[in-house]
Design a protein around this motif. Structure first.
Motif, mmCIF file in Angstrom:
data_model
loop_
_atom_site.group_PDB
_atom_site.id
_atom_site.type_symbol
_atom_site.label_atom_id
_atom_site.label_comp_id
_atom_site.label_asym_id
_atom_site.label_seq_id
_atom_site.Cartn_x
_atom_site.Cartn_y
_atom_site.Cartn_z
ATOM 1 N N ALA A 1 -6.686 -16.321 6.201
ATOM 2 C CA ALA A 1 -7.249 -15.374 5.230
ATOM 3 C C ALA A 1 -8.123 -16.118 4.219
ATOM 4 C CB ALA A 1 -6.130 -14.609 4.517
ATOM 5 N N SER A 2 -7.619 -17.247 3.720
ATOM 6 C CA SER A 2 -8.398 -18.023 2.756
ATOM 7 C C SER A 2 -9.666 -18.581 3.399
ATOM 8 C CB SER A 2 -7.570 -19.179 2.195
ATOM 9 O OG SER A 2 -6.406 -18.686 1.600
ATOM 10 N N TYR B 1 -0.485 -13.942 12.268
ATOM 11 C CA TYR B 1 -1.503 -14.908 11.829
ATOM 12 C C TYR B 1 -1.366 -15.259 10.344
ATOM 13 C CZ TYR B 1 -3.447 -13.890 16.377
ATOM 14 O OH TYR B 1 -3.611 -13.750 17.741
ATOM 15 N N TRP B 2 -0.266 -14.853 9.709
ATOM 16 C CA TRP B 2 -0.034 -15.239 8.312
ATOM 17 C C TRP B 2 0.464 -16.687 8.262
ATOM 18 C CZ3 TRP B 2 3.303 -10.530 6.188
ATOM 19 C CH2 TRP B 2 2.522 -9.371 6.205
ATOM 20 N N GLY B 3 0.258 -17.305 7.110
ATOM 21 C CA GLY B 3 0.809 -18.644 6.885
ATOM 22 C C GLY B 3 0.034 -19.751 7.577
ATOM 23 N N LEU B 4 -1.182 -19.461 8.025
ATOM 24 C CA LEU B 4 -1.982 -20.454 8.736
ATOM 25 C C LEU B 4 -3.300 -20.759 8.025
ATOM 26 C CD1 LEU B 4 -1.338 -18.938 12.283
ATOM 27 C CD2 LEU B 4 -0.457 -21.126 11.435
ATOM 28 N N ASN C 1 2.024 -7.893 -5.185
ATOM 29 C CA ASN C 1 1.444 -8.484 -3.966
ATOM 30 C C ASN C 1 1.016 -9.939 -4.215
ATOM 31 O OD1 ASN C 1 0.221 -9.117 -1.562
ATOM 32 N ND2 ASN C 1 -1.010 -7.250 -1.443
ATOM 33 N N PHE D 1 0.869 -1.178 0.000
ATOM 34 C CA PHE D 1 0.000 0.000 0.000
ATOM 35 C C PHE D 1 0.904 1.225 0.000
ATOM 36 C CE2 PHE D 1 -2.613 -3.327 1.749
ATOM 37 C CZ PHE D 1 -3.875 -3.073 1.236
ATOM 38 N N PRO E 1 1.282 -12.611 -2.098
ATOM 39 C CA PRO E 1 0.513 -13.285 -1.037
ATOM 40 C C PRO E 1 -0.991 -13.080 -1.197
ATOM 41 C CG PRO E 1 2.415 -12.156 -0.088
ATOM 42 C CD PRO E 1 2.355 -11.759 -1.537
ATOM 43 N N SER E 2 -1.375 -11.871 -1.594
ATOM 44 C CA SER E 2 -2.804 -11.606 -1.769
ATOM 45 C C SER E 2 -3.346 -12.353 -2.993
ATOM 46 C CB SER E 2 -3.026 -10.102 -1.902
ATOM 47 O OG SER E 2 -4.383 -9.807 -1.846
ATOM 48 N N PHE F 1 -8.623 -7.242 -6.424
ATOM 49 C CA PHE F 1 -7.491 -6.684 -7.160
ATOM 50 C C PHE F 1 -6.417 -6.277 -6.169
ATOM 51 C CE2 PHE F 1 -10.899 -3.568 -6.684
ATOM 52 C CZ PHE F 1 -10.287 -2.590 -5.938
ATOM 53 N N THR F 2 -5.210 -6.263 -6.660
ATOM 54 C CA THR F 2 -4.096 -5.835 -5.816
ATOM 55 C C THR F 2 -2.948 -5.402 -6.710
ATOM 56 O OG1 THR F 2 -2.732 -6.431 -3.910
ATOM 57 C CG2 THR F 2 -3.013 -8.129 -5.590
ATOM 58 N N LYS G 1 -2.293 -15.137 -4.039
ATOM 59 C CA LYS G 1 -2.416 -16.557 -3.671
ATOM 60 C C LYS G 1 -3.754 -16.825 -2.969
ATOM 61 C CE LYS G 1 1.179 -18.936 -2.024
ATOM 62 N NZ LYS G 1 2.473 -19.174 -1.331
ATOM 63 N N TRP H 1 -8.858 -8.490 2.230
ATOM 64 C CA TRP H 1 -8.367 -9.068 3.490
ATOM 65 C C TRP H 1 -7.133 -8.318 3.969
ATOM 66 C CZ3 TRP H 1 -9.907 -12.486 -0.526
ATOM 67 C CH2 TRP H 1 -9.060 -12.458 -1.637
ATOM 68 N N ARG H 2 -6.950 -8.314 5.260
ATOM 69 C CA ARG H 2 -5.751 -7.723 5.888
ATOM 70 C C ARG H 2 -5.607 -8.373 7.258
ATOM 71 N NH1 ARG H 2 -5.436 -1.227 6.151
ATOM 72 N NH2 ARG H 2 -5.706 -1.527 3.914
ATOM 73 N N LEU H 3 -4.519 -9.088 7.454
ATOM 74 C CA LEU H 3 -4.334 -9.813 8.722
ATOM 75 C C LEU H 3 -3.058 -9.380 9.421
ATOM 76 C CD1 LEU H 3 -6.522 -11.726 7.461
ATOM 77 C CD2 LEU H 3 -5.233 -13.629 8.399
HETATM 78 C C1 LIG Z 1 -2.614 -11.230 1.985
HETATM 79 C C2 LIG Z 1 -2.603 -11.942 3.325
HETATM 80 C C3 LIG Z 1 -3.948 -11.806 4.018
HETATM 81 C C4 LIG Z 1 -2.298 -13.427 3.050
HETATM 82 O O1 LIG Z 1 -2.215 -14.124 4.274
HETATM 83 P P1 LIG Z 1 -1.766 -15.668 4.286
HETATM 84 O O2 LIG Z 1 -1.754 -16.097 5.690
HETATM 85 O O3 LIG Z 1 -0.529 -15.844 3.480
HETATM 86 O O4 LIG Z 1 -2.935 -16.357 3.443
HETATM 87 P P2 LIG Z 1 -3.732 -17.696 3.729
HETATM 88 O O5 LIG Z 1 -4.663 -17.546 4.841
HETATM 89 O O6 LIG Z 1 -4.327 -18.088 2.422
HETATM 90 O O7 LIG Z 1 -2.636 -18.721 4.151
HETATM 91 C C5 LIG Z 1 -1.922 -19.423 3.171
HETATM 92 C C6 LIG Z 1 -0.640 -19.946 3.789
HETATM 93 O O8 LIG Z 1 -0.956 -20.669 4.970
HETATM 94 C C7 LIG Z 1 -0.458 -22.017 4.860
HETATM 95 N N1 LIG Z 1 -1.382 -22.858 5.648
HETATM 96 C C8 LIG Z 1 -1.082 -23.378 6.862
HETATM 97 N N2 LIG Z 1 -2.146 -24.014 7.359
HETATM 98 C C9 LIG Z 1 -3.131 -23.918 6.445
HETATM 99 C C10 LIG Z 1 -4.476 -24.370 6.400
HETATM 100 N N3 LIG Z 1 -5.018 -25.068 7.401
HETATM 101 N N4 LIG Z 1 -5.228 -24.064 5.319
HETATM 102 C C11 LIG Z 1 -4.695 -23.360 4.294
HETATM 103 N N5 LIG Z 1 -3.427 -22.880 4.293
HETATM 104 C C12 LIG Z 1 -2.647 -23.165 5.352
HETATM 105 C C13 LIG Z 1 -0.391 -22.255 3.386
HETATM 106 O O9 LIG Z 1 0.519 -23.262 3.071
HETATM 107 C C14 LIG Z 1 0.075 -20.906 2.875
HETATM 108 O O10 LIG Z 1 1.446 -20.710 3.145
HETATM 109 P P3 LIG Z 1 2.466 -20.179 2.031
HETATM 110 O O11 LIG Z 1 2.051 -18.756 1.708
HETATM 111 O O12 LIG Z 1 3.786 -20.257 2.712
HETATM 112 O O13 LIG Z 1 2.285 -21.068 0.860
HETATM 113 C C15 LIG Z 1 -1.496 -11.360 4.256
HETATM 114 O O14 LIG Z 1 -0.259 -11.500 3.604
HETATM 115 C C16 LIG Z 1 -1.740 -9.902 4.588
HETATM 116 O O15 LIG Z 1 -2.521 -9.573 5.474
HETATM 117 N N6 LIG Z 1 -1.011 -9.014 3.898
HETATM 118 C C17 LIG Z 1 -1.070 -7.598 4.166
HETATM 119 C C18 LIG Z 1 -2.335 -6.942 3.703
HETATM 120 C C19 LIG Z 1 -2.579 -7.089 2.230
HETATM 121 O O16 LIG Z 1 -1.673 -6.989 1.419
HETATM 122 N N7 LIG Z 1 -3.861 -7.298 1.908
HETATM 123 C C20 LIG Z 1 -4.291 -7.473 0.547
HETATM 124 C C21 LIG Z 1 -4.490 -6.191 -0.111
HETATM 125 S S1 LIG Z 1 -5.152 -6.391 -1.733
#
Ligand SMILES: CC(C)(COP(=O)(O)OP(=O)(O)OC[C@H]1O[C@@H](n2cnc3c(N)ncnc32)[C@H](O)[C@@H]1OP(=O)(O)O)[C@@H](O)C(=O)NCCC(=O)NCCS
Length: 189
Positions: A111-112, A105-108, A139, A38, A141-142, A134-135, A144, A99-101
């Motif tokens: 968000a999905s 709490y990332w990688g769990l 970006n 951002f 991670p978003s 859109f992003t 994904k 989404w914004r976390l």
């Molecule tokens: C974008 C954002 C929300 C993504 O969060 P995230 O935790 O990576 O996304 P998810 O909830 O989909 O998690 C997926 C990850 O969790 C892992 N994971 C662990 N347990 C899991 C489960 N039970 N189910 C699914 N995924 C799991 C996946 O393997 C994946 O990891 P990886 O990225 O290393 O491959 C985060 O990066 C964020 O808040 N960013 C800042 C704000 C932002 O940019 N917002 C978007 C603006 S458009």
């Protein structure tokens, strides 16, 4: 307008905002890691204004950006929800999912997981035909998360964000879409 006060997912509660969410939300929005894609981190006042905007959106349309609460601990972990796109573009009018976390709490998969609950609300309850997201191009991670919930990149839909100056590195944006039919297909195969 009747507001959708709460949605549920296995590990999370998506709920309306409380005044007590401000410190955690402001900390999240002030974190340069969170705001990397951002234009700038937000001040406490800007975060408070954003919560106000979210609440106004719920009051006007019934849906909006829900606060995310962790079921087991009750902790506020961020937000996920639906907003009417607030600028004009080739794909508007449209409803976007976002989404914004908090980084701890990332990688769990939270968000999905929250986004799945929001999509179900969009198509089942609100009967929308389509949801976009859109992003900025970098970006990933978003993007994904968009892919994880079955959204597809609209290769023709990439656009320059009108709220960013020309030449700004975050100005080029990618556009993802999911229709109700695609969502049903993702759910039922
Ligand atoms: C974008 C954002 C929300 C993504 O969060 P995230 O935790 O990576 O996304 P998810 O909830 O989909 O998690 C997926 C990850 O969790 C892992 N994971 C662990 N347990 C899991 C489960 N039970 N189910 C699914 N995924 C799991 C996946 O393997 C994946 O990891 P990886 O990225 O290393 O491959 C985060 O990066 C964020 O808040 N960013 C800042 C704000 C932002 O940019 N917002 C978007 C603006 S458009």
């Amino acid at each position: 307008m009747e507001q959708i006060k709460e949605l549920e997912s296995p590990r999370l509660r998506l709920r309306l905002w409380r005044d007590t969410d401000l410190p955690a939300f402001a900390a999240l929005c002030a974190d340069p890691k969170v705001m990397r894609y951002f234009p700038a981190p937000l001040s406490r006042l800007e975060s408070a204004a954003l919560i106000g905007r979210f609440r106004g959106h719920f009051a006007e349309y019934g849906y909006g950006m829900w606060a995310l609460e962790h079921n087991e601990t009750g902790a506020f972990i961020g937000c996920t929800g639906l907003l009417n796109v607030s600028f004009a573009a080739a794909f508007t009018p449209a409803v976007e999912i976002g989404w914004r976390l908090a980084p701890e709490y990332w990688g769990l998969g939270y968000a999905s997981e929250a986004a799945w609950a929001v999509l179900r609300c969009a198509f089942d309850r609100l009967a929308l035909d389509q949801v976009v997201s859109f992003t900025s191009e970098p970006n990933l991670p978003s993007q994904k998360v968009m892919q994880a919930i079955g959204m597809q990149c609209d290769l023709e839909g990439s656009f320059e964000h009108p709220r960013l100056d020309e030449g700004h590195p975050l100005r080029p944006h990618v556009l993802y879409r999911i229709s109700r039919a695609q969502w049903l297909e993702t759910l039922h195969g």
